[in-house]
Structure formats: C-alpha cells, structure tokens
Scaffold this motif. Sequence first.
Motif, PDB file in Angstrom:
ATOM      1  N   SER A  16     -44.752 -26.030  -2.689  1.00  0.00           N
ATOM      2  CA  SER A  16     -44.508 -27.246  -1.917  1.00  0.00           C
ATOM      3  C   SER A  16     -44.199 -28.431  -2.832  1.00  0.00           C
ATOM      4  O   SER A  16     -43.293 -29.220  -2.554  1.00  0.00           O
ATOM      5  CB  SER A  16     -45.715 -27.567  -1.040  1.00  0.00           C
ATOM      6  OG  SER A  16     -45.519 -28.770  -0.348  1.00  0.00           O
ATOM      7  N   SER A  21     -36.156 -30.208  -0.753  1.00  0.00           N
ATOM      8  CA  SER A  21     -35.628 -30.593   0.554  1.00  0.00           C
ATOM      9  C   SER A  21     -36.704 -30.492   1.635  1.00  0.00           C
ATOM     10  O   SER A  21     -37.697 -29.785   1.490  1.00  0.00           O
ATOM     11  CB  SER A  21     -34.442 -29.706   0.932  1.00  0.00           C
ATOM     12  OG  SER A  21     -34.882 -28.384   1.177  1.00  0.00           O
ATOM     13  N   GLU A  22     -36.461 -31.205   2.712  1.00  0.00           N
ATOM     14  CA  GLU A  22     -37.389 -31.176   3.843  1.00  0.00           C
ATOM     15  C   GLU A  22     -37.507 -29.772   4.449  1.00  0.00           C
ATOM     16  O   GLU A  22     -38.612 -29.333   4.761  1.00  0.00           O
ATOM     17  CB  GLU A  22     -36.955 -32.197   4.899  1.00  0.00           C
ATOM     18  CG  GLU A  22     -37.977 -32.416   5.977  1.00  0.00           C
ATOM     19  CD  GLU A  22     -39.317 -32.922   5.473  1.00  0.00           C
ATOM     20  OE1 GLU A  22     -40.349 -32.543   6.068  1.00  0.00           O
ATOM     21  OE2 GLU A  22     -39.340 -33.681   4.493  1.00  0.00           O
ATOM     22  N   PRO A  23     -36.410 -29.019   4.607  1.00  0.00           N
ATOM     23  CA  PRO A  23     -36.546 -27.645   5.130  1.00  0.00           C
ATOM     24  C   PRO A  23     -37.418 -26.745   4.246  1.00  0.00           C
ATOM     25  O   PRO A  23     -38.175 -25.921   4.744  1.00  0.00           O
ATOM     26  CB  PRO A  23     -35.108 -27.130   5.194  1.00  0.00           C
ATOM     27  CG  PRO A  23     -34.276 -28.367   5.325  1.00  0.00           C
ATOM     28  CD  PRO A  23     -34.997 -29.407   4.517  1.00  0.00           C
ATOM     29  N   GLU A  24     -37.306 -26.906   2.927  1.00  0.00           N
ATOM     30  CA  GLU A  24     -38.156 -26.115   2.023  1.00  0.00           C
ATOM     31  C   GLU A  24     -39.622 -26.482   2.212  1.00  0.00           C
ATOM     32  O   GLU A  24     -40.489 -25.615   2.237  1.00  0.00           O
ATOM     33  CB  GLU A  24     -37.760 -26.350   0.566  1.00  0.00           C
ATOM     34  CG  GLU A  24     -36.439 -25.743   0.163  1.00  0.00           C
ATOM     35  CD  GLU A  24     -36.049 -26.107  -1.261  1.00  0.00           C
ATOM     36  OE1 GLU A  24     -36.348 -27.225  -1.708  1.00  0.00           O
ATOM     37  OE2 GLU A  24     -35.452 -25.248  -1.920  1.00  0.00           O
ATOM     38  N   LYS A  25     -39.903 -27.767   2.337  1.00  0.00           N
ATOM     39  CA  LYS A  25     -41.281 -28.213   2.541  1.00  0.00           C
ATOM     40  C   LYS A  25     -41.813 -27.711   3.876  1.00  0.00           C
ATOM     41  O   LYS A  25     -42.959 -27.287   3.975  1.00  0.00           O
ATOM     42  CB  LYS A  25     -41.373 -29.733   2.465  1.00  0.00           C
ATOM     43  CG  LYS A  25     -41.157 -30.268   1.062  1.00  0.00           C
ATOM     44  CD  LYS A  25     -41.272 -31.777   1.025  1.00  0.00           C
ATOM     45  CE  LYS A  25     -40.942 -32.316  -0.343  1.00  0.00           C
ATOM     46  NZ  LYS A  25     -42.012 -32.235  -1.293  1.00  0.00           N
ATOM     47  N   ARG A  26     -40.975 -27.750   4.908  1.00  0.00           N
ATOM     48  CA  ARG A  26     -41.380 -27.271   6.226  1.00  0.00           C
ATOM     49  C   ARG A  26     -41.671 -25.772   6.192  1.00  0.00           C
ATOM     50  O   ARG A  26     -42.657 -25.305   6.769  1.00  0.00           O
ATOM     51  CB  ARG A  26     -40.287 -27.586   7.243  1.00  0.00           C
ATOM     52  CG  ARG A  26     -40.818 -27.872   8.614  1.00  0.00           C
ATOM     53  CD  ARG A  26     -39.768 -28.365   9.595  1.00  0.00           C
ATOM     54  NE  ARG A  26     -39.269 -29.679   9.196  1.00  0.00           N
ATOM     55  CZ  ARG A  26     -37.989 -29.976   9.012  1.00  0.00           C
ATOM     56  NH1 ARG A  26     -37.055 -29.072   9.192  1.00  0.00           N
ATOM     57  NH2 ARG A  26     -37.617 -31.183   8.652  1.00  0.00           N
ATOM     58  N   THR A  28     -42.626 -24.017   3.624  1.00  0.00           N
ATOM     59  CA  THR A  28     -43.881 -23.822   2.889  1.00  0.00           C
ATOM     60  C   THR A  28     -45.077 -24.152   3.772  1.00  0.00           C
ATOM     61  O   THR A  28     -46.085 -23.446   3.755  1.00  0.00           O
ATOM     62  CB  THR A  28     -43.896 -24.701   1.619  1.00  0.00           C
ATOM     63  OG1 THR A  28     -42.749 -24.393   0.829  1.00  0.00           O
ATOM     64  CG2 THR A  28     -45.139 -24.433   0.796  1.00  0.00           C
TER      65      THR A  28
END
Length: 58
Positions: A16, A21-26, A28
């Motif tokens: 995280s 990017s926001e999609p990667e964080k989401r 995770t």
Amino acid sequence: MAVDFYAPFYLLLSISDAALSEPEKRATAELFTAHVEGFIEKYASDGEEAADGGDHKS
C-alpha cells in the motif's frame, strides 16, 4: 497465530505504501479486508470449538 495475522498485514502495508495510483491502493485495501475477514473466520471458529469442548462432528 500472531504470525498468521501480522506477516500478511505488514506485506500489504508495504504494498500500500508503494502504490502510486488510487486503484492500486483500493485493490490493496480489498486484499487487506479479505485477509482480516479470513483471519477472523478461521480463529473465531477455532475459539468456538475450544469453548464448547471441540472434537465434535457435524
């Protein structure tokens, strides 16, 4: 039991932190949620069996 929880927790935390990017964080966050739910499911059922004497079959 602690290793079963904290090892994946810290791995997902590191992923995280590295996510750009926001999609990667989401994604995770979804993995973390699934991990916590699976952990609770596993150990809550173990605790219920221990509390009622365990060793019974359905």
